[in-house]
Structure formats: C-alpha cells, structure tokens
Design an enzyme around this catalytic site. Structure first.
Site, short mmCIF file in Angstrom:
data_model
loop_
_atom_site.label_atom_id
_atom_site.label_comp_id
_atom_site.label_asym_id
_atom_site.label_seq_id
_atom_site.Cartn_x
_atom_site.Cartn_y
_atom_site.Cartn_z
CG ASN A 169 3.26 2.78 -3.26
OD1 ASN A 169 2.55 2.83 -4.25
ND2 ASN A 169 2.86 3.17 -2.05
CG ASP A 197 3.13 0.21 5.47
OD1 ASP A 197 1.92 0.50 5.56
OD2 ASP A 197 3.53 -0.81 4.87
CE LYS A 199 19.50 18.61 -5.17
NZ LYS A 199 19.95 18.89 -6.56
CG PHE A 217 -7.37 -3.91 -2.59
CD1 PHE A 217 -7.03 -4.48 -3.80
CD2 PHE A 217 -8.64 -3.37 -2.45
CE1 PHE A 217 -7.93 -4.52 -4.86
CE2 PHE A 217 -9.56 -3.39 -3.50
CZ PHE A 217 -9.19 -3.97 -4.71
CE LYS A 226 -4.41 -4.72 4.80
NZ LYS A 226 -3.71 -4.31 3.56
CE LYS A 273 -4.15 -3.67 9.13
NZ LYS A 273 -3.36 -2.77 8.25
#
Length: 401
Positions: A209, A279, A289, A323, A337, A341
């Site tokens: 990301n 995730d 490859k 975060f 969240k 959590k």
C-alpha cells in the site's frame, strides 16, 4: 527544570548579545550553573568580563586557551554540560554546526557534546528566510537539536519581521517546558508499528500500500524524545530514525509484524499500531516468476491476522491506540474501530484530504479516547502531530489513575 543544571551558553556575534547578558543572569538566579563560550564576533559587542561577572565562572573564547593543563577545555565543557544553549545563534554558527565545521571554541565544543542542545536564532528577516539557513536548521532539527523561534518585531537593521532573539524569559520557559516533556514517559516502554507490509506473489511481485511510515516513525521519535524506551516494528520503508536509542525491528509481511508486535506486547506500557497492514495476502506464493500468459490471471486472496484486534483481546494494563485511515465517514468508522477492538484511543484521519494522505510530510487527525473525547489536530508537520498525540496519551493515562 534548570535549578542545579550545568548550562553551557554559547554566544555568537550579533547585536542581540546584550540579551544573552540578561539570560545569563536569570539562569544563574534560578539556580543554574552557567558557563559561557563566546565567539570572537560576540566579544566585539560585549566583553567577556561581563559574562564572567554574571555567571561567576570563567568565559571561554579561544580553543587553544587551555585554562587547566590537565583537561582539554572544549571536551571538558562538552562533557560537563547538561544543557547547551546557543543564544543568540547567528546564521554563521548555525551553518557551521549543521555542516560539521569546527574552527573556533564554540563550534568545536558543539561537535563534542552529547547534551540537549537548544538554539535561539537572531538575524535579519531575509537572512532567516534564506534557503541555506532554512536547510541548515532543518538538518539540525533532524539530528535532534531544538529551536526556539525568533520573534517578530523591529530589528536592529531597521527591518520589521521575524528574526529578533526571543526574550530571555521566553527562552528559559521554552527550555523548561522541553525538559519537562523529556520526562513525560520516563520509565515507560512504548511499542509502535509503522509503514506498510508487503505480501509476496512470486520472487518479483508483491501487494503493498501507499504508507510511507512517516507517521509511525514520527511517533517513535516523539516517544523517545519524551523519555520512553521505544521499540519500533517497521515495515518496508527507506526512512531512517534519527534517535539511535530507538530499537528498530524491520519486518516485511503482516505475519512477521504480527509475531513481533505480540513478542513485545506483554512488557509494553503503551502500544500504538500506526502501520498500514495488508488485510489480505495471496493464498498461493510461487517460487518462480509467473510468466505472462494469454488471458487474465486471477489471484486468490486470504485474510491476514488482525494485529490490532488480537492485541485488544490480550490487553491487560497496556494503553492501546490504533489508527483509522479512512476516506468516507472517518469519525463514524473510527469510533466503531475504537469500540470493536477494545482500544483506549483511536487516531482518525481522512487520507483523501489534501495534506493528510499517505506519503505526506503533514497530517490532519482527530484523536478520540475511550470516553469519546475528541481532540482535533489541524494541519501540521507529522513530528508536531506525533508530539500532540503522545501528550494526549499521557493525559489519558493520568486520568485513568
């Protein structure tokens, strides 16, 4: 926070030297033990005898004037100091220190000291804004030097603007505040995750990301600055930490980050999960490859372990913060969240907002604690944002006692 401290005051040449006289007097009156190093230019404005009378200590002006043959003066002074304060700091001394130049008593001592260093610039407004001066100050900040910004007002050169040496009372207050901050997390162990993870497909391809790790590293730097023992679990990022006391552990995958976070979690007092963990990961990882073929290539993905969820389930007396990087309804999703959590706080940011996205040097966040108290942090550099977040955590930990 200055009483009983050994303070080495570096005085460089400029009309603001007269304020350094008052600064020396006020520090001495507050119980500090002050020794002064003057540059040759500074001595043209005020004679060393003035500072000797105010500090009741010898004044140092010449690298080769060894007052005690049993000691090397600039090394002895560098080791003696608890705090080093350069006021006024000219563009010249800032340039010397930032480039490792040691050609007089003050600049030579600066290379040898391991003490906290505070720099109070004083110069013409255009000199202060010059790219070279800005670059030099930025370099010193990255090395952990602390700047006491000059004030705005009428300057000796006739200009009106930023560049006037801050008043002695304000300089002392800034040093005291920072010295207090240095002890905020003394004795505390802080665990922080930062950066992205990479999930391999084959030897040349991976999913990742846009996280740069800047926010997490800024948090680690802030926690270390405030006296904590810091462990940083960092995903793949080219960024370095400037505080060498930070224990950095480099990982690549979400699984590796999960293992390291759980390894250090039980012994930590504060845990901040700032990393942008994948995730999902490819179900199948190829040893060779994958060659280009006709048609589409479908990659089946499976869920990775939820690090923050698992830490929340195992939490005992740790302060756990996460975060939430969102693009729609950030507060709503962040609050969910926080509750789901089992967190003590959540830092929410809308990454679609200009100045707050991945890779930016700035951020805009909302800090929410478990009592649903919201603290907004406006657009600021990530270092400043990180320090504010750490102070919110300190406040909430004290409120819980």
């Amino acid at each position: 926070m200055v009483a009983g401290k050994n303070i080495l005051l570096g005085v460089s040449g400029g009309i603001a030297v007269y304020k350094a006289c008052a600064l020396t007097s006020k520090l001495t009156q507050q119980g500090a033990n002050v020794k002064v190093i003057m540059t040759e230019s500074a001595a043209k404005f005020v004679p060393p005898l003035t500072f000797q009378a105010l500090s009741r200590n010898p004044v140092y002006t010449d690298t080769f004037d060894e007052k005690d043959p049993a000691k090397i003066a600039h090394i002895d002074l560098a080791d003696w100091a608890d705090i080093v304060l350069i006021a006024p700091a000219t563009a010249n001394i800032i340039g010397k220190v930032s480039n490792g130049i040691a050609d007089d008593m003050l600049s030579t001592t600066m290379l040898a000291t391991q003490a906290d260093v505070y720099i109070a610039p004083a110069m013409n407004v255009h000199m202060y804004a010059h790219p070279a001066v800005m670059k030099n100050m930025k370099q010193l900040e990255e090395w952990g030097y602390h700047f006491i910004e000059p004030g705005d007002g009428y300057l000796a050169c006739g200009y009106v603007g930023k560049g006037r040496l801050e008043e002695p009372e304000s300089i002392i207050k800034a040093v005291k505040n920072h010295q207090y901050d240095n002890k905020l997390f003394s004795g505390k162990k802080v665990l922080i995750s930062a950066g992205p993870t990479r999930e391999q497909i084959d030897p040349v391809r991976f999913f990742t990301n846009r996280s740069s790790g800047k926010m997490g590293i800024a948090l680690a730097e802030a926690a270390a600055k405030f006296g904590a023992e810091v462990t940083l679990v960092a995903g793949p990022t080219e960024l370095e930490v400037s505080n060498k006391r930070i224990n950095r552990i480099n990982v690549t995958t979400a699984e590796e980050m999960y293992d390291e976070m759980h390894k250090f979690f039980p012994s930590s007092n504060i845990v901040i999960k700032a990393a942008a963990v994948a995730d999902y990961r490819p179900k199948q990882v190829y040893d060779q490859k994958m060659k280009k073929q006709d048609g589409d290539w479908n990659v089946e993905m499976v869920r990775t372990k939820d690090i923050l969820q698992s830490l929340g389930e195992k939490k005992t007396n740790q302060f756990l913060a996460g975060f939430a990087a969102e693009t729609t309804n950030p507060i709503e999703y962040g609050m969910k969240k926080l509750e789901n959590k089992n967190l003590d706080a959540i830092v929410i940011n809308n990454v679609s907002t200009e100045g707050a996205g991945f890779g930016e040097d700035t951020n805009i966040v909302t800090y929410v604690n478990k009592n649903q108290q919201l603290d907004e942090v406006a657009l600021a550099g990530k270092r400043d944002v990180a320090e504010k977040i750490m102070k919110f955590i300190d406040r909430d930990m004290k409120d819980d006692k």
